[in-house]
Design a protein around this motif. Structure first.
Motif, mmCIF file in Angstrom:
data_model
loop_
_atom_site.group_PDB
_atom_site.id
_atom_site.type_symbol
_atom_site.label_atom_id
_atom_site.label_comp_id
_atom_site.label_asym_id
_atom_site.label_seq_id
_atom_site.Cartn_x
_atom_site.Cartn_y
_atom_site.Cartn_z
ATOM 1 N N TYR A 121 0.808 -1.229 0.000
ATOM 2 C CA TYR A 121 0.000 0.000 0.000
ATOM 3 C C TYR A 121 0.837 1.273 0.000
ATOM 4 O O TYR A 121 0.418 2.283 -0.551
ATOM 5 C CB TYR A 121 -0.961 0.025 1.185
ATOM 6 C CG TYR A 121 -2.229 -0.766 0.964
ATOM 7 C CD1 TYR A 121 -3.011 -0.584 -0.165
ATOM 8 C CD2 TYR A 121 -2.653 -1.695 1.906
ATOM 9 C CE1 TYR A 121 -4.174 -1.307 -0.368
ATOM 10 C CE2 TYR A 121 -3.815 -2.424 1.720
ATOM 11 C CZ TYR A 121 -4.567 -2.223 0.578
ATOM 12 O OH TYR A 121 -5.714 -2.936 0.396
ATOM 13 N N PRO A 127 -2.081 1.162 -5.702
ATOM 14 C CA PRO A 127 -2.511 -0.053 -5.009
ATOM 15 C C PRO A 127 -4.033 -0.202 -5.074
ATOM 16 O O PRO A 127 -4.752 0.797 -5.075
ATOM 17 C CB PRO A 127 -2.040 0.159 -3.571
ATOM 18 C CG PRO A 127 -1.942 1.640 -3.425
ATOM 19 C CD PRO A 127 -1.576 2.173 -4.782
ATOM 20 N N GLY A 132 -4.560 -5.807 -2.085
ATOM 21 C CA GLY A 132 -4.184 -5.757 -0.678
ATOM 22 C C GLY A 132 -4.858 -6.849 0.134
ATOM 23 O O GLY A 132 -4.228 -7.501 0.968
#
Length: 140
Positions: A121, A127, A132
């Motif tokens: 991140y 991102p 994630g």
């Protein structure tokens, strides 16, 4: 009755593993390639690789070392390559590399997942929440 005596045969080397240096190089190449595919700038990669390399090559590690990471990366590539989205593949490569970042401490998996997600991140140019989450879930 005639007994046959056989010489004990030396175990063959696993074709996936030749030397510690090759294992280290394979893991390093995989890390840098994953970073490129995930949009992590080159200048952000080197310091992180040094941290990862140091953690896995710590003298106290017996099994969860760079050879273990190498084996997992090779097996994963044999099983998964061309069977999933390219970006997902490289997220999972990063998860493999980080999954034992912390070893022998309380909540090692959670701490390892935190390190991976934090790196992704804070360093990736764009991102995504999906990447994630995939990274975190793959480690946990």
């Amino acid at each position: 009755m005639m007994w046959k005596f056989w010489k004990k045969k030396e175990p063959e080397l696993n074709p996936r593993y030749r030397s510690t240096e090759e294992a280290n190089q394979y893991a390093e190449d995989s890390f840098y390639t994953a970073c490129v595919f995930l949009g992590i700038p080159v200048d952000q990669q080197t310091n992180e690789w040094v941290r990862i390399y140091s953690a896995y090559n710590d003298a106290s590690r017996y099994y969860h070392n760079m050879n273990h990471i190498h084996e997992m990366l090779v097996m994963f590539s044999e099983l998964a390559l061309n069977k999933m989205e390219v970006e997902d593949y490289w997220v999972l490569v990063l998860a493999i590399i980080y999954h034992d970042f912390y070893n022998g401490v309380d909540a090692a998996e959670k701490k390892s997942a935190f390190e991976a997600v934090l790196f992704y991140y804070t360093k990736a140019r764009k991102p995504t929440m999906e990447n994630g989450e995939l990274l975190r879930e793959a480690i946990l």
